[in-house]
Design an enzyme around this catalytic site. Sequence first.
Site, mmCIF file in Angstrom:
data_model
loop_
_atom_site.group_PDB
_atom_site.id
_atom_site.type_symbol
_atom_site.label_atom_id
_atom_site.label_comp_id
_atom_site.label_asym_id
_atom_site.label_seq_id
_atom_site.Cartn_x
_atom_site.Cartn_y
_atom_site.Cartn_z
ATOM 1 N N LYS A 211 -32.288 61.159 42.764
ATOM 2 C CA LYS A 211 -30.931 61.050 43.309
ATOM 3 C C LYS A 211 -29.958 60.257 42.427
ATOM 4 O O LYS A 211 -28.793 60.615 42.310
ATOM 5 C CB LYS A 211 -30.967 60.379 44.688
ATOM 6 N N ASN B 294 -27.249 63.670 46.700
ATOM 7 C CA ASN B 294 -28.303 64.495 47.315
ATOM 8 C C ASN B 294 -27.880 65.952 47.470
ATOM 9 O O ASN B 294 -28.676 66.785 47.906
ATOM 10 C CB ASN B 294 -28.762 63.913 48.667
ATOM 11 N N GLY C 297 -32.448 49.916 51.046
ATOM 12 C CA GLY C 297 -32.879 51.058 50.231
ATOM 13 C C GLY C 297 -31.848 52.188 50.287
ATOM 14 O O GLY C 297 -30.690 51.982 50.677
HETATM 15 P P1 NAP Z 1 -36.367 53.063 50.389
HETATM 16 O O1 NAP Z 1 -35.220 53.316 49.493
HETATM 17 O O2 NAP Z 1 -37.735 52.975 49.815
HETATM 18 O O3 NAP Z 1 -36.056 51.700 51.210
HETATM 19 C C1 NAP Z 1 -37.013 51.145 52.058
HETATM 20 C C2 NAP Z 1 -36.442 49.888 52.692
HETATM 21 O O4 NAP Z 1 -37.441 49.309 53.544
HETATM 22 C C3 NAP Z 1 -36.093 48.813 51.660
HETATM 23 O O5 NAP Z 1 -34.966 48.105 52.079
HETATM 24 C C4 NAP Z 1 -37.334 47.930 51.684
HETATM 25 O O6 NAP Z 1 -37.083 46.622 51.263
HETATM 26 C C5 NAP Z 1 -37.625 47.951 53.173
HETATM 27 N N1 NAP Z 1 -38.999 47.542 53.460
HETATM 28 C C6 NAP Z 1 -40.136 48.106 52.999
HETATM 29 N N2 NAP Z 1 -41.201 47.438 53.485
HETATM 30 C C7 NAP Z 1 -40.718 46.431 54.243
HETATM 31 C C8 NAP Z 1 -41.300 45.401 54.998
HETATM 32 N N3 NAP Z 1 -42.631 45.259 55.062
HETATM 33 N N4 NAP Z 1 -40.502 44.547 55.674
HETATM 34 C C9 NAP Z 1 -39.161 44.694 55.614
HETATM 35 N N5 NAP Z 1 -38.545 45.646 54.923
HETATM 36 C C10 NAP Z 1 -39.307 46.506 54.233
HETATM 37 O O7 NAP Z 1 -36.451 54.178 51.511
HETATM 38 P P2 NAP Z 1 -35.236 54.920 52.249
HETATM 39 O O8 NAP Z 1 -35.067 56.252 51.656
HETATM 40 O O9 NAP Z 1 -34.083 54.000 52.335
HETATM 41 O O10 NAP Z 1 -35.876 55.132 53.695
HETATM 42 C C11 NAP Z 1 -35.988 54.081 54.645
HETATM 43 C C12 NAP Z 1 -36.354 54.684 55.989
HETATM 44 O O11 NAP Z 1 -35.296 55.537 56.418
HETATM 45 C C13 NAP Z 1 -37.613 55.553 55.926
HETATM 46 O O12 NAP Z 1 -38.371 55.362 57.084
HETATM 47 C C14 NAP Z 1 -37.082 56.968 55.861
HETATM 48 O O13 NAP Z 1 -37.949 57.886 56.499
HETATM 49 C C15 NAP Z 1 -35.796 56.841 56.678
HETATM 50 N N6 NAP Z 1 -34.779 57.812 56.241
HETATM 51 C C16 NAP Z 1 -34.261 58.617 57.189
HETATM 52 C C17 NAP Z 1 -33.290 59.540 56.852
HETATM 53 C C18 NAP Z 1 -32.743 60.440 57.926
HETATM 54 O O14 NAP Z 1 -32.035 61.399 57.619
HETATM 55 N N7 NAP Z 1 -33.018 60.143 59.180
HETATM 56 C C19 NAP Z 1 -32.823 59.633 55.541
HETATM 57 C C20 NAP Z 1 -33.372 58.777 54.584
HETATM 58 C C21 NAP Z 1 -34.373 57.871 54.951
HETATM 59 P P3 NAP Z 1 -37.569 46.142 49.809
HETATM 60 O O15 NAP Z 1 -37.286 47.256 48.860
HETATM 61 O O16 NAP Z 1 -36.745 44.938 49.563
HETATM 62 O O17 NAP Z 1 -39.040 45.865 49.956
#
Ligand code: NAP
Length: 288
Positions: free
Chosen positions: A65, A86, A127
């Site tokens: 992305k 995206n 994230g």
């Molecule tokens: P990402 O870029 O990998 O970000 C993950 C986030 O979670 C980061 O802020 C990370 O913090 C945090 N995190 C991970 N482990 C953690 C923990 N143990 N305690 C606290 N924070 C933690 O992933 P993303 O794409 O943003 O996705 C995040 C969530 O949103 C996922 O569950 C994904 O399925 C969902 N999502 C949904 C949609 C939708 O359309 N509904 C779209 C995109 C994503 P650090 O990096 O600082 O560890």
Amino acid sequence: MQQYYLIGSPISHSLSPAMHNLAFSILGIDARYGLCETDLSALSGTVERLKSENVSGWNVTMPDKQAMCDLCDILSPAARVSHSVNTVKNVEGTLYGYTTDGDGFIRAAKENGFQIESEDITLLGTGGAAVSILIACAFNKAAEIHIFYNRTSSADRIRTVIERLHTAIESDCEPKITLEPLSDEPVLRKRICNTGLLINATNVGMAGSGKESESLLPDLSWLSPDTDVFEAIYNPGKTVLLRQAEEAGCRYVNGLPMLLYQGAESFRIWTGSEMPVGRIQKEVFDHF
Ligand code: NAP
């Protein structure tokens, strides 16, 4: 026939082909949506090939992305601020880049009666999903956005996004944005107790994360029935946080409508037509 793709890696699990191909078929649009597995090192070669084949557009997912952003000729305001793309539309070799997750979030939130404008919002995570939601909330005139980060390095990344937001939004419309660590439990508790809309955009609660049985809220007392809860996670459909929200009497929604509506926005950008979301929800998402 027009051709569209999803590019990224891994992508075999994606619902996007089912969603878009059904929408093309319902609306009688002569187009196909396929998968194009592409890791970061192959991205620019793949994009050149798609351009030479006059492919009409493509979605982009992890890990491509950010890099896709640099390969576009024109970016939407949200894509520019997030430095993430995206959705690409190819108009005779000129690549227009968009990011539609924020649009999906706004439509899902509004459909559920959640207020964004003038709202005091608490956002957990920094994230990709959190960045899209932050920008969408800021562009939709939230009053305050309180972001909580996990690792310090992630806080540094989102600070850059906040700086770009400052230049993209007129100062009199700018929300107050704070950035604090999730580990500061008293501050986190105070914010959540006073927030109108709580959003979880972390992996905590997500299937396969090792944290499926956890919530960032240690107990229910942090939630009042006046707090709306938006969970970005769509698998499982009801996370621990959403079970807490239900028990506390809050309105809540999971990430499935956001997922559906970000796809619908890509579809609108490509075709100029509204995706028939009711049918897509019933025939693709209800089986998920
Ligand atoms: P990402 O870029 O990998 O970000 C993950 C986030 O979670 C980061 O802020 C990370 O913090 C945090 N995190 C991970 N482990 C953690 C923990 N143990 N305690 C606290 N924070 C933690 O992933 P993303 O794409 O943003 O996705 C995040 C969530 O949103 C996922 O569950 C994904 O399925 C969902 N999502 C949904 C949609 C939708 O359309 N509904 C779209 C995109 C994503 P650090 O990096 O600082 O560890």
